[in-house]
Design a protein around this motif. Structure first.
Motif, PDB file in Angstrom:
ATOM      1  N   LEU A   1       0.831  -1.210   0.000  1.00 42.37           N
ATOM      2  CA  LEU A   1       0.000   0.000   0.000  1.00 42.37           C
ATOM      3  C   LEU A   1       0.863   1.256   0.000  1.00 42.37           C
ATOM      4  O   LEU A   1       0.570   2.215  -0.729  1.00 42.37           O
ATOM      5  CB  LEU A   1      -0.938  -0.003   1.209  1.00 42.37           C
ATOM      6  CG  LEU A   1      -2.071  -1.021   1.162  1.00 42.37           C
ATOM      7  CD1 LEU A   1      -2.741  -1.146   2.518  1.00 42.37           C
ATOM      8  CD2 LEU A   1      -3.076  -0.658   0.091  1.00 42.37           C
ATOM      9  N   VAL A   2       1.911   1.254   0.806  1.00 44.65           N
ATOM     10  CA  VAL A   2       2.828   2.399   0.834  1.00 44.65           C
ATOM     11  C   VAL A   2       3.373   2.659  -0.571  1.00 44.65           C
ATOM     12  O   VAL A   2       3.449   3.804  -1.019  1.00 44.65           O
ATOM     13  CB  VAL A   2       3.987   2.159   1.836  1.00 44.65           C
ATOM     14  CG1 VAL A   2       5.092   3.189   1.658  1.00 44.65           C
ATOM     15  CG2 VAL A   2       3.459   2.166   3.264  1.00 44.65           C
ATOM     16  N   ASN A   3       3.724   1.582  -1.282  1.00 47.66           N
ATOM     17  CA  ASN A   3       4.296   1.728  -2.621  1.00 47.66           C
ATOM     18  C   ASN A   3       3.262   2.101  -3.683  1.00 47.66           C
ATOM     19  O   ASN A   3       3.608   2.705  -4.694  1.00 47.66           O
ATOM     20  CB  ASN A   3       5.021   0.447  -3.023  1.00 47.66           C
ATOM     21  CG  ASN A   3       6.279   0.237  -2.201  1.00 47.66           C
ATOM     22  OD1 ASN A   3       6.953   1.191  -1.818  1.00 47.66           O
ATOM     23  ND2 ASN A   3       6.583  -1.010  -1.897  1.00 47.66           N
ATOM     24  N   LEU A   4       2.001   1.754  -3.471  1.00 52.14           N
ATOM     25  CA  LEU A   4       0.947   2.062  -4.444  1.00 52.14           C
ATOM     26  C   LEU A   4       0.458   3.506  -4.367  1.00 52.14           C
ATOM     27  O   LEU A   4      -0.046   4.050  -5.352  1.00 52.14           O
ATOM     28  CB  LEU A   4      -0.258   1.129  -4.246  1.00 52.14           C
ATOM     29  CG  LEU A   4      -0.083  -0.322  -4.656  1.00 52.14           C
ATOM     30  CD1 LEU A   4      -1.302  -1.142  -4.214  1.00 52.14           C
ATOM     31  CD2 LEU A   4       0.125  -0.443  -6.156  1.00 52.14           C
ATOM     32  N   ILE A   5       0.593   4.113  -3.204  1.00 52.21           N
ATOM     33  CA  ILE A   5       0.081   5.475  -3.022  1.00 52.21           C
ATOM     34  C   ILE A   5       1.002   6.485  -3.704  1.00 52.21           C
ATOM     35  O   ILE A   5       2.214   6.456  -3.532  1.00 52.21           O
ATOM     36  CB  ILE A   5      -0.071   5.810  -1.523  1.00 52.21           C
ATOM     37  CG1 ILE A   5      -1.135   4.900  -0.900  1.00 52.21           C
ATOM     38  CG2 ILE A   5      -0.440   7.281  -1.326  1.00 52.21           C
ATOM     39  CD1 ILE A   5      -1.225   4.984   0.611  1.00 52.21           C
TER      40      ILE A   5
END
Length: 146
Positions: free
Chosen positions: A22-26
């Motif tokens: 999620l951190v990388n997708l945002i």
């Protein structure tokens, strides 16, 4: 809040790989957002909400040690300005219904697409900005299905 405000996001999932994904997708820059904290369950997440007062919480539904539905209800009760995005691997309608009743802005099924996640965050920020501008509106959208 003004457009230049920095928006704090709290990510909640019992799986550390999902949290990092999620951190990388945002798209942090697009949203002018920052990660305030990550939690592995609803109990820890609520404590972190009290400590950091994030603008947005992205939470899983099914977690040991404090599920996402209970977390959403507590956030909605104690911090009604926090926008909540629910994520789940379970496409069960009852989970989505419970999440929306608990104050969730959007319900996203795993695997999560970057586009859907970032659009949900943009919607949450729009609600925050609208409320900060003194506008009151209902943020829950219902689709009339026949």
């Amino acid at each position: 809040m003004e457009a230049s405000a920095m928006y704090g996001i709290l990510i909640v999932d019992d799986n550390s790989l999902v949290r990092m994904s999620l951190v990388n997708l945002i798209n942090w820059k697009r949203h002018n957002a920052t990660l305030v904290a990550m939690a592995h369950d609803g109990n820890e997440a609520f404590r972190l909400c009290e400590e950091y007062l994030p603008h947005i919480v992205i939470t899983d539904i099914k977690m040991p040690g404090g599920d996402g539905i209970t977390l959403m209800k507590k956030i909605h009760r104690d911090y009604p300005t926090i926008q909540i995005i629910a994520i789940s691997a379970h496409g069960v309608f009852e989970y989505a219904k419970q999440a929306m009743q608990a104050g969730c802005l959007n319900y996203i099924l795993k695997p999560i697409s970057s586009e859907e996640l970032n659009e949900s965050i943009a919607s949450a920020i729009a609600v925050i900005q609208s409320r900060a501008a003194g506008q009151t509106r209902n943020c829950t959208t219902y689709t009339n299905m026949r």
